[in-house]
Motif scaffolding. Sequence first.
Motif, PDB file in Angstrom:
ATOM      1  N   GLY A 346      14.244 -26.009 -26.018  1.00 25.62           N
ATOM      2  CA  GLY A 346      15.427 -26.729 -25.553  1.00 25.62           C
ATOM      3  C   GLY A 346      15.105 -28.044 -24.882  1.00 25.62           C
ATOM      4  O   GLY A 346      15.980 -28.667 -24.290  1.00 25.62           O
ATOM      5  N   ARG A 400      15.563 -23.378 -18.445  1.00 25.70           N
ATOM      6  CA  ARG A 400      16.958 -23.770 -18.620  1.00 25.70           C
ATOM      7  C   ARG A 400      17.857 -22.831 -17.799  1.00 25.70           C
ATOM      8  O   ARG A 400      17.703 -21.623 -17.843  1.00 25.70           O
ATOM      9  N   ARG A 416      23.494 -16.443 -24.712  1.00 23.14           N
ATOM     10  CA  ARG A 416      22.184 -15.806 -24.926  1.00 23.14           C
ATOM     11  C   ARG A 416      21.460 -15.717 -23.582  1.00 23.14           C
ATOM     12  O   ARG A 416      20.309 -16.102 -23.434  1.00 23.14           O
ATOM     13  N   ILE A 420      17.309 -17.177 -23.352  1.00 25.17           N
ATOM     14  CA  ILE A 420      17.033 -18.617 -23.294  1.00 25.17           C
ATOM     15  C   ILE A 420      15.937 -18.900 -22.275  1.00 25.17           C
ATOM     16  O   ILE A 420      14.967 -19.628 -22.561  1.00 25.17           O
ATOM     17  N   GLU A 421      16.065 -18.348 -21.087  1.00 22.27           N
ATOM     18  CA  GLU A 421      15.063 -18.584 -20.058  1.00 22.27           C
ATOM     19  C   GLU A 421      13.683 -18.104 -20.496  1.00 22.27           C
ATOM     20  O   GLU A 421      12.667 -18.756 -20.245  1.00 22.27           O
ATOM     21  N   GLU A 423      12.500 -17.956 -23.480  1.00 22.79           N
ATOM     22  CA  GLU A 423      11.899 -18.872 -24.445  1.00 22.79           C
ATOM     23  C   GLU A 423      11.122 -19.971 -23.721  1.00 22.79           C
ATOM     24  O   GLU A 423      10.017 -20.348 -24.141  1.00 22.79           O
ATOM     25  N   ASP A 424      11.687 -20.479 -22.646  1.00 19.84           N
ATOM     26  CA  ASP A 424      11.001 -21.522 -21.880  1.00 19.84           C
ATOM     27  C   ASP A 424       9.760 -20.969 -21.185  1.00 19.84           C
ATOM     28  O   ASP A 424       8.707 -21.625 -21.132  1.00 19.84           O
TER      29      ASP A 424
END
Length: 603
Positions: A346, A400, A416, A420-421, A423-424
């Motif tokens: 992202g 994020r 999501r 999402i977090e 993924e970072d």
Amino acid sequence: MPDWEARFRAPRVGLPEWADDAPDRSLFVSNATGTFELYAWDRSSGEQRQVTDRPNGTTDGTLTPDGAWIWWFADTDGDEFGVWMRQPFGGGADAPAVPGLAPAYPAGLALGRDGTAVVGRSTDEEGTTVHVVPPGGEPVEIYRHRESAGVADLSHDGHLIVIEHTEHGDAMHSALRVVRPDGTTVAELDDSEGGTKELGLAVLGFAPAAGDARLLVAHQRRGRWEPMVWDTATGATHDLGLDLPGDVGAEWYPDGSGLLVVHSHHARSELWRHDLADGRTTRVETPPGTVSGATARPDGSVEYMWSSAAQPPALRSTTGAVVLDPPGRKAPGSAPVEDVWVEGPGGRVHALVQRPAGPGPFPTVFDIHGGPTWHDSDAFAAQPAAWLDHGFAVVRVNYRGSTGYGRAWTDALKHRVGLIELEDIAAVRRWAVESGLADADRLVLTGGSWGGYLTLLGLGTQPEAWALGLAAVPVADYVTAYHDEMEALKALDRTLLGGTPEEVPERYAASSPLTYVDAVRAPVYISAGVNDPRCPIRQVENYIDRLSARDHPHEVYRYDAGHGSLVVEERIKQVGLELRFALRHLGMPDALRGPGGSGESRE
């Protein structure tokens, strides 16, 4: 005493609040007795005295404008559900501040110069209510709504009340309503346009002068938080146009001539003065690091709480004077942070890294912040320092959903949720291993609250990545958590996930650690407060039962408090238990001294 314990035990004070019309009367929080409690401070005489004394501590309090009374919030063992009490500034018996109001979750408080109180309350049955309590009179309800709201401020002359509300159903982006004490509306400001735009507002305070209807407001119109002045009498807004990157907050100087600006950018913060007459902005000098709180005094000086990852907090003044310096052993320092930027799915992800002495790769702790709308910063923290003392590198990721990187970064956390977090975090984890910082076989995922939630979710969705997980006061079963948690958090979950568990069951399932519990490979440590209204105990027990059913290695520590503990020895015990669990399961020498050797419940 080992350094890691000394950091927790070192005496600490918070930034003092002072009474608007009696600036020598102040109120602050300290752990001087081993539990965080409220203290009164008469600056003219130098006298300090402890105001509250409760087994689980007290941190929520304020002064009346004349400094005659201290109001403080009394809950039960950390459950955040209770009533406001009050006590004379000079000492005396506590008494209910508003005898006619039943216990509730607090939703803001504003105290007027004539003795009027404006009290916000939240309950599961009533939603949010706001009550005006005239001097010596009965509370009168002037506002009620099912969605979350709160009392934000009362004008200097007591003629105007501003309420932050989310009646449009978006709990992440508040609108503002200014009302008279009888509840009639004076003005409205809603940048979200009824929830159709993801733009929020926040109250920074009414102008400090009688008859002045101007309200200092934070807005997000240019993709970040920054201040503007809203004239609630005319509806006009004045954008200050501060040319500073990152998020910007502000408060009035006491004479109304300018604003004390707090500028947060890339995990650090600084102070500025903005003069309203000529629009000039000048730097208020502070050391590099993080200002966690600041206030302008009537003489124009600024008091501020400062720290860095390497240096413990100090309460300073721009006069050069020491504001408060509690007696006793000072906290040992720690290692400075390094800034790391990693390309993620992202956008660029900012992480703060601390390294122990010696060559890597190191066993590495990914210490994930809560919130989720919060961010880790270059500020002193005892828990990461404890990991460093025991040979671990520490990585903190502003994923994020974090604040301080613009509205788009914060608002990316939708639907999501959790995934999402992670993924970072995964992108930063890959960097940590490939750069030689982290030992790929000794990676620890840990965090509290939302960080505890991401820990459990990460252990289930990224089972090969982590050697063990340590989750404090986590969301573990999202559906049960929703039904048991306080009403304000239900509103936030509906915003994040787009509805209730019954309306969008697939999103709750995809974001719930319980969905993935059977995929967890790493040993799991969980600590939880039995009175926690934010991450309630029943949903944690559901997750633990599933681990037990498959005989998965895990340990659980339950303690008699709420969403964390304000008791120093309890906090040390919890950190000690986590350290011992990690050292044991990673096959590292247990050189830990001090608490942490007992008290866990092994499942």
